[in-house]
Design a protein around this motif. Structure first.
Motif, PDB file in Angstrom:
ATOM      1  N   TRP A 160      -0.189  11.214  -1.327  1.00 51.59           N
ATOM      2  CA  TRP A 160      -0.588   9.991  -0.631  1.00 51.59           C
ATOM      3  C   TRP A 160      -0.271  10.220   0.831  1.00 51.59           C
ATOM      4  N   PRO A 209       4.619   3.160  -4.748  1.00 55.91           N
ATOM      5  CA  PRO A 209       4.005   3.871  -5.886  1.00 55.91           C
ATOM      6  C   PRO A 209       3.040   2.988  -6.668  1.00 55.91           C
ATOM      7  N   GLN A 210       1.979   3.615  -7.147  1.00 53.75           N
ATOM      8  CA  GLN A 210       0.936   2.910  -7.872  1.00 53.75           C
ATOM      9  C   GLN A 210       1.207   2.964  -9.372  1.00 53.75           C
ATOM     10  N   HIS A 211       0.968   1.825 -10.011  1.00 51.92           N
ATOM     11  CA  HIS A 211       1.150   1.696 -11.452  1.00 51.92           C
ATOM     12  C   HIS A 211      -0.220   1.493 -12.086  1.00 51.92           C
ATOM     13  N   PHE A 212      -0.496   2.288 -13.115  1.00 55.49           N
ATOM     14  CA  PHE A 212      -1.840   2.329 -13.686  1.00 55.49           C
ATOM     15  C   PHE A 212      -1.959   1.541 -14.979  1.00 55.49           C
ATOM     16  N   VAL A 243       0.817  -1.204   0.000  1.00 51.69           N
ATOM     17  CA  VAL A 243       0.000   0.000   0.000  1.00 51.69           C
ATOM     18  C   VAL A 243       0.855   1.260   0.000  1.00 51.69           C
ATOM     19  N   ASP A 244       2.024   1.230   0.627  1.00 56.53           N
ATOM     20  CA  ASP A 244       2.828   2.447   0.724  1.00 56.53           C
ATOM     21  C   ASP A 244       3.854   2.561  -0.404  1.00 56.53           C
ATOM     22  N   TYR A 251       2.431  12.351 -12.193  1.00 54.30           N
ATOM     23  CA  TYR A 251       2.101  11.389 -13.234  1.00 54.30           C
ATOM     24  C   TYR A 251       1.869  12.139 -14.537  1.00 54.30           C
ATOM     25  N   PHE A 306       3.760  12.787  -5.762  1.00 57.49           N
ATOM     26  CA  PHE A 306       3.988  12.153  -7.054  1.00 57.49           C
ATOM     27  C   PHE A 306       3.600  13.099  -8.186  1.00 57.49           C
TER      28      PHE A 306
END
Lengths: 113, 116
Positions: free
Chosen positions: B94, A101-104, A98-99, B36, B34
């Motif tokens: 976040w 980076p998110q990948h889309f 959860v902590d 993007y 972040f």
């Protein structure tokens, strides 16, 4: 390696129908997220999963929206009795934890006629 | 609750010129930050991130950003842009705890258009 995969890429349906959107996260990623991107509202958080559980469902806009994740992998977002205001791009993301980076994915463009 | 403000909805610039895309945030708890980028009909691609440590972070495609805690800003910069940088850019935060844990909060986006 493979990224986040979403299907279908485009969906056109009539008002009142139910739709299911699918997300296949990056292999090994434990966290999975759904967002909605629309012209009027920008990018909105819908729900996230840690494993198979969803600690935060606060972003789901109504009880017509639901999501599940099975086996700690694939997730489906279901919209029942679709309305025109549901038209948007639905984006899925995943992260190792959860902590992280998110990948889309590239999203599902949903159009309600 | 946290929020993100991108101060410019559109930024036109000529090729090889420098650019700065501005982002301010508010949060009562510490955050990760972040940027993007989104090209037409694609998802979001991570440009760079600030988690901790050095306040100047470098990302892909020659972009960099500086975290300024006192001004609660995280502006994105590139010294010389290319036509291929034309896209929409999103700043996101976040939070590291509290009820918003787990989700990204995005700004409204800045459309960068690079002219030849």
């Amino acid at each position: 390696g493979a990224g986040v995969s979403q299907s279908p890429s485009n969906k056109v349906t009539e008002k009142g129908k139910d739709v299911e959107l699918r997300c296949d996260p990056i292999s090994g990623h434990t966290a999975l997220y759904w967002y909605r991107q629309s012209l009027g509202q920008g990018l909105e958080f819908l729900i996230y999963f840690q494993g198979n559980s969803a600690p935060d469902k606060s972003g789901l806009p109504s009880d017509r929206f639901s999501a599940e994740r099975t086996g700690g992998s694939v997730s489906t977002l279901t919209i029942q009795r679709t309305q025109q205001e549901d038209s948007a791009v639905y984006l899925c993301a995943s992260s190792l934890y959860v902590d992280q980076p998110q990948h889309f994915g590239d999203g599902t463009r949903l159009s309600i006629l | 609750a946290q929020s993100v403000t991108q101060l410019d909805s559109q930024v036109p610039v000529f090729e090889e010129a420098p650019v700065e895309l501005r982002c301010n945030y508010s949060s009562s708890v510490s955050v990760y930050l972040f940027w993007y980028v989104q090209y037409p009909n694609q998802g979001l691609q991570l440009l760079l991130k600030y988690l901790s440590g050095s306040t100047l972070v470098k990302g892909i495609n020659g972009f960099e950003a500086e975290f300024n805690k006192s001004q609660t800003s995280f502006h994105l910069r590139k010294p010389s842009v290319h036509i291929s940088d034309t896209a929409e850019y999103f700043c996101a935060v976040w939070v590291t705890g509290g009820t918003s844990y787990g989700k990204l909060t995005f700004g409204q986006g800045t459309i960068l258009t690079v002219h030849p």
